[in-house]
Design a protein around this motif. Structure first.
Motif, PDB file in Angstrom:
ATOM      1  N   ASP A 150       0.836  -1.214   0.000  1.00 58.55           N
ATOM      2  CA  ASP A 150       0.000   0.000   0.000  1.00 58.55           C
ATOM      3  C   ASP A 150       0.864   1.254   0.000  1.00 58.55           C
ATOM      4  O   ASP A 150       0.535   2.253  -0.657  1.00 58.55           O
ATOM      5  CB  ASP A 150      -0.915  -0.010   1.224  1.00 58.55           C
TER       6      ASP A 150
ATOM      7  N   ARG B  82       2.227   1.782  -3.403  1.00 59.71           N
ATOM      8  CA  ARG B  82       1.133   2.224  -4.310  1.00 59.71           C
ATOM      9  C   ARG B  82       0.805   3.689  -4.084  1.00 59.71           C
ATOM     10  O   ARG B  82       0.550   4.454  -5.024  1.00 59.71           O
ATOM     11  CB  ARG B  82      -0.098   1.358  -4.114  1.00 59.71           C
ATOM     12  N   VAL B  83       0.807   4.097  -2.749  1.00 57.83           N
ATOM     13  CA  VAL B  83       0.560   5.499  -2.454  1.00 57.83           C
ATOM     14  C   VAL B  83       1.687   6.354  -3.021  1.00 57.83           C
ATOM     15  O   VAL B  83       1.444   7.445  -3.563  1.00 57.83           O
ATOM     16  CB  VAL B  83       0.388   5.699  -0.939  1.00 57.83           C
TER      17      VAL B  83
ATOM     18  N   ASN C 178      -1.158   6.133  -6.166  1.00 54.50           N
ATOM     19  CA  ASN C 178      -2.355   5.272  -6.178  1.00 54.50           C
ATOM     20  C   ASN C 178      -2.600   4.713  -7.581  1.00 54.50           C
ATOM     21  O   ASN C 178      -3.748   4.636  -8.040  1.00 54.50           O
ATOM     22  CB  ASN C 178      -3.596   6.035  -5.691  1.00 54.50           C
TER      23      ASN C 178
END
Length: 336
Positions: A28, A31-32, A36
């Motif tokens: 995550d 991805r951030v 995103n």
């Protein structure tokens, strides 16, 4: 295979950036860091390959230790849990905001429907108001026409009333002239009665003197008798003239009565046309009553004149009979 431009080099750069900041390079977090973008499976695969390459490389005893790696792993796990809790909280907040937005959207729809219903109702009321306004305007126009007609009728009535007033004034003038004529007639009758009375007294005195002188002067008596006959004829002629004038005055009075009846009829019609003439009508009726009373009084006076005339005529006849008797007596005495 990576989607949307995600490749191993990009994932490696994001992983190194997180490690440089002291953050754990979780799926995550990477991805951030990538904005995103990219699927978690692709990022997970690239991260495993990079970890495999890192673990295959000889460790540097000067940079990492097992204890530090353990702490980093724990911190990364804790950060991931906190990030996941924060994301869950954000998702819950977003869900609440979404529900709130949907509720407000439903309220807005309800308000729009209510406003639409009110608009429809107001449109109907506006149409009714316009119809009522048009009807009121038509009624106002009709009222204006009626007012104009009533004003014209009032003007005509005022004109007729002015004509009636003029007729009434004319009749009042005629009545005034009639009253003046009656007053003149009464004054003339009074003077004539006084003259007749003085003449009668003079005649009686003369007759008495003549009666005393009959035995002395038969011719004088005859002349006096002739003069008395002439006076008698003149008195009879004057009586006839008085009767003729009386009939003329009676005709005038009858004509005045007819005028009064016409005036009453005119006043009755004017009384039906407007209430403003009632006071004047009452005044005229009172005047008519007064004229009737005056005519009654005049008729009584005329009746008294007739009675006195009859008495005078009777006295003259008696005087003529006495003269005739005296003349017969005077004729008989010389024969004796």
């Amino acid at each position: 295979m990576a989607r949307g431009g995600i490749n191993k080099a990009v994932v490696q750069k994001a992983r190194q950036t997180l490690l440089a900041r002291g953050e754990h390079p979780s799926i995550d977090a990477v991805r951030v860091e990538l904005g995103n973008t990219g699927s978690k499976s692709t990022i997970h695969r690239y991260l495993k390959e990079l970890e495999s390459e890192t673990s295959a490389a000889p460790p540097s005893p000067a940079t990492l230790s097992e204890h530090l790696a353990s702490l980093v792993e724990e911190l990364a796990a804790q950060l991931q849990e906190e990030a996941q809790a924060s994301v869950a909280q954000d998702r819950e907040q977003l869900a609440r905001e979404r529900l709130d937005y949907l509720a407000r959207l439903n309220q807005a729809d309800s308000r729009i429907q209510q406003l639409e219903s009110e608009r429809t109702e107001l449109s109907g009321q506006l149409q009714e108001t316009r119809q009522e306004l048009e009807q009121a305007q038509r009624q106002a126009q009709e009222a204006a026409v009626e007012i104009a007609r009533l004003r014209q009728a009032d003007h005509d009535l005022q004109t007729r009333l002015a004509d009636r007033d003029e007729q009434v004034r004319s009749l009042e003038d005629k009545h005034r002239h009639a009253r003046d004529a009656l007053e003149h007639y009464r004054q003339a009758s009074k003077e004539q009665r006084e003259q007749e009375q003085r003449r009668h007294e003079t005649q009686i005195q003369q007759l008495q003197v003549e009666l005393r002188q009959l035995q002395q002067a038969q011719i004088v008596k005859q002349d006096e008798l002739t003069r008395l006959h002439r006076d008698n004829e003149r008195l009879l002629a004057e009586a006839r003239q008085m009767l003729k004038e009386q009939r003329i005055h009676t005709g005038q009075l009858e004509q005045q009565e007819r005028l009064i009846d016409e005036l009453r009829s005119t006043l009755a019609q004017a009384n039906g046309a407007t209430a403003a003439l009632e006071e004047r009508t009452q005044h005229l009726q009172a005047e008519v009553a007064r004229l009737n009373a005056a005519m009654d009084t005049q008729q009584q006076q005329e009746q008294q004149l007739r009675e006195r005339l009859d008495e005078t005529t009777l006295q003259l006849n008696e005087t003529a009979m006495q003269l005739a008797l005296l003349r017969n007596a005077a004729t008989i005495e010389p024969e004796a």
